[in-house]
Design an enzyme around this catalytic site. Structure first.
Site, mmCIF file in Angstrom:
data_model
loop_
_atom_site.group_PDB
_atom_site.id
_atom_site.type_symbol
_atom_site.label_atom_id
_atom_site.label_comp_id
_atom_site.label_asym_id
_atom_site.label_seq_id
_atom_site.Cartn_x
_atom_site.Cartn_y
_atom_site.Cartn_z
ATOM 1 N N ALA A 216 0.821 -1.219 0.000
ATOM 2 C CA ALA A 216 0.000 0.000 0.000
ATOM 3 C C ALA A 216 0.850 1.262 0.000
ATOM 4 O O ALA A 216 0.366 2.336 -0.332
ATOM 5 C CB ALA A 216 -0.904 -0.015 1.232
ATOM 6 N N LYS A 217 2.114 1.131 0.384
ATOM 7 C CA LYS A 217 3.060 2.263 0.417
ATOM 8 C C LYS A 217 2.455 3.484 1.090
ATOM 9 O O LYS A 217 2.547 4.598 0.588
ATOM 10 C CB LYS A 217 3.573 2.566 -0.995
ATOM 11 C CG LYS A 217 4.257 1.337 -1.636
ATOM 12 C CD LYS A 217 4.933 1.618 -2.949
ATOM 13 C CE LYS A 217 5.681 0.417 -3.483
ATOM 14 N NZ LYS A 217 4.839 -0.715 -3.917
ATOM 15 N N ARG A 218 1.850 3.265 2.253
ATOM 16 C CA ARG A 218 1.216 4.343 2.995
ATOM 17 C C ARG A 218 2.227 5.114 3.846
ATOM 18 O O ARG A 218 3.402 4.759 3.917
ATOM 19 C CB ARG A 218 0.109 3.781 3.904
ATOM 20 C CG ARG A 218 -1.030 3.101 3.146
ATOM 21 C CD ARG A 218 -1.756 4.067 2.226
ATOM 22 N NE ARG A 218 -3.058 3.553 1.829
ATOM 23 C CZ ARG A 218 -3.326 2.900 0.697
ATOM 24 N NH1 ARG A 218 -2.376 2.665 -0.175
ATOM 25 N NH2 ARG A 218 -4.550 2.484 0.426
#
Lengths: 271, 271
Positions: A95-97
Site C-alpha cells: 500500500a506504500k502508505r
C-alpha cells in the site's frame, strides 16, 4: 504471524517466493469477466493453484482501489480467503502508505485490524512518527521502502545525504525507531550489487525483493548478496506468474512458473 | 478544475480555506451513530454548513480505509455529493500515494477517474516515474509532499543532499518532470520561516498548507512568507473546524470557526 513462523514456513516449503496479486481486468483471461467478481475469481484460482509453492501473497492496493468499491470488496474477499484457507501464508498489503502520527494509526488499523494483513508497505519520507504507529502492532510487520526497483529510485534514494546515500540513512535511522524489530525492507532486485552494503546495515532483517523476472532482476545474484542465515528474503514475482497465460489455463501455467522459481530456491537453500 | 478556476473562486469567496474531512467515529457527535451512514451524515452536515466559506475539501483517505468497505463507500458518497452540489469546490484526496509507473497510473485512475477528485497528494520518495503518471491527467493536480508539518519531517526532509536540503531537492527536481505545471506542494505551516526559500524555488505553484491551528501554525506568518500574486495558498484546517463541538450544534460551531478563518483571510487579501 511472527518472523519465526515465517522462517519455519520457508524451510518447510523450501520456498521464499511471494506472489504479487496485481489484478488488472485488462490482463486477466477474458472468460473470467462474466463472473460476479472477476478479480476475486482470478485471485482464488491463483491461490488455489499456487499456495503450496509460495510463502507470501502481496496484493498491491492500487489495483483494487482503481475499481472503486467493487475493487475494495475484492481485496477484502481475497485476504479473508487466504486467512481462512491458508493461515500459514504471510500476507502483505502493498500500500506504500505513510502519514502523520494519528493518521498512520488509522492506516495501520485499516490493514492490520480490519483487513487482518500480516504486514504493510510504508514510505519513509515523513520520518519516525509516520512509521512508529505501524510498528506498535504486535506480531505485525512494517515493510519500509528503502531502495525501490524503478528508475526514479535514482532521483532521491541514491543521492548522498550527510556523506551517505539516502536509502542507507533510511536504513540506519529506522533501526533507532521504537519496535524496529517489526521492520522489514523493500529492496529492488534490479540493484542486487547494493545488497552487500545493505546487509552490513541490517544483517538480520527480512527484505522484500520485487523486480525479479519482468523487471530484469536475477535470483542468483539477489541470494548471493542478500541472503542471511535465516534466509531473510521474500522474492516477489507478479506478472511473471499470474499473467504467464491469458487463456483458460492461466492457473496451471502460473503453477509451472511458480514451480520453476520454487525449484531454483530449493537448490539455493540446499547449498 | 483548472488553476485559474481555483484562483477565481478564491477571489470570489475571499477565502483560501480548505476543510479537512477526517472523520473519526470516536470524535463525531454520538447522535450521528444511529444514522445509516454516520460518516457521510457528518460530512454532509459540515459541507452544507461551510461550503460558502471554503474553496476546497480534503478527505484524508486513511480515515475512510480504517472503516473498510463502509468507509470507502462513505468516501465515494462524499466526493459525489460535493461534485454534484458544489462543483466549484476544489477537491483533494489526501492519500499520499506513490508507486512504480503502471501502478501509479492505477492510483491516478482511482482518484481522478473513479472518484473524480480534482487532486491527490503524492509522496516523492520513489521519484519521477512514480509521480509523472499522476501528472499526465489534464486539469487534475498532483500535490507533492515537500516539507510536512510533523516532527519526523526532520528525519530526512531537512537533511542536506548534495549541498541542499532534501525537500528543496524534491522541489527543484520535480520542476523538470513532464507536465510539472500540474504540480502543487504540501508545505507544513509549523515551518513558516522556510516558506521564503520555498517561494524562491517555486514562485508560482500552489501550496497546500496543513498545520494551522491544532498543530500550532500561524496564518499571518504563512501568508507573509508564502503568498504570491495569485494567492497561491490553500490553508487546511481539519480538527479546529469539524471537531470544534462534539454536540448537536457541531455544524453551526464549524461555521463559526470557518468564518473566523475566512474573515482573517479576507483582511489579508484586501491588503
Amino acid at each position: 504471524m511472527t518472523t519465526n513462523q515465517l522462517i519455519s514456513e520457508i524451510k518447510k516449503k523450501q520456498s521464499f517466493l511471494c506472489i504479487g496479486l496485481d489484478v488488472d481486468l485488462n490482463k486477466i483471461p477474458q472468460h473470467l469477466l462474466k463472473e460476479e467478481d472477476p478479480i476475486f475469481a482470478f485471485n482464488k484460482a491463483i491461490i488455489d493453484a499456487t499456495h503450496h509453492l509460495c510463502v507470501a501473497y502481496k496484493p498491491n492496493t492500487a489495483f483494487y482501489e482503481a475499481y472503486g468499491l467493487k475493487g475494495w470488496k475484492a481485496l477484502e474477499k481475497t485476504i479473508r480467503y487466504i486467512n481462512k484457507n491458508h493461515p500459514e501464508i504471510f500476507t502483505i498489503a502493498d500500500a506504500k502508505r505513510g502519514d502523520i502520527g494519528n493518521t498512520s494509526t488509522m492506516y495501520a488499523k485499516a490493514f492490520f485490524e480490519d483487513l487482518a494483513f500480516d504486514s504493510v508497505t510504508v514510505a519513509p519520507y515523513m520520518g519516525k512518527d509516520s512509521v512508529e504507529p505501524f510498528l506498535a502492532f504486535e506480531d505485525k510487520h512494517t515493510i519500509l521502502l528503502a531502495l525501490t526497483s524503478n528508475e526514479g529510485a535514482f532521483d532521491f534514494q541514491t543521492k548522498t545525504v550527510d556523506g551517505k546515500e539516502l536509502y542507507k540513512q533510511v536504513l540506519e535511522t529506522s533501526k533507532t525507531w521504537k519496535n524496529s524489530k517489526n521492520l522489514m525492507y523493500v529492496v529492488g532486485a534490479t540493484k542486487a550489487e547494493y545488497l552487500a552494503d545493505i546487509r552490513n546495515i541490517i544483517p538480520d532483517s527480512f527484505l522484500l525483493v520485487p523486480g525479479v523476472g519482468a523487471q530484469g532482476g536475477n535470483l542468483q545474484e539477489v541470494c548471493k548478496y542478500g541472503m542471511n542465515a535465516q534466509v531473510g528474503l521474500l522474492i516477489n514475482s507478479s506478472r511473471g506468474i499470474i499473467y504467464a497465460s491469458k487463456n483458460e489455463d492461466f492457473a496451471q501455467v502460473a503453477v509451472t512458473k511458480a514451480l520453476e522459481l520454487q525449484r531454483e530456491m530449493q537448490v539455493i537453500l540446499s547449498k
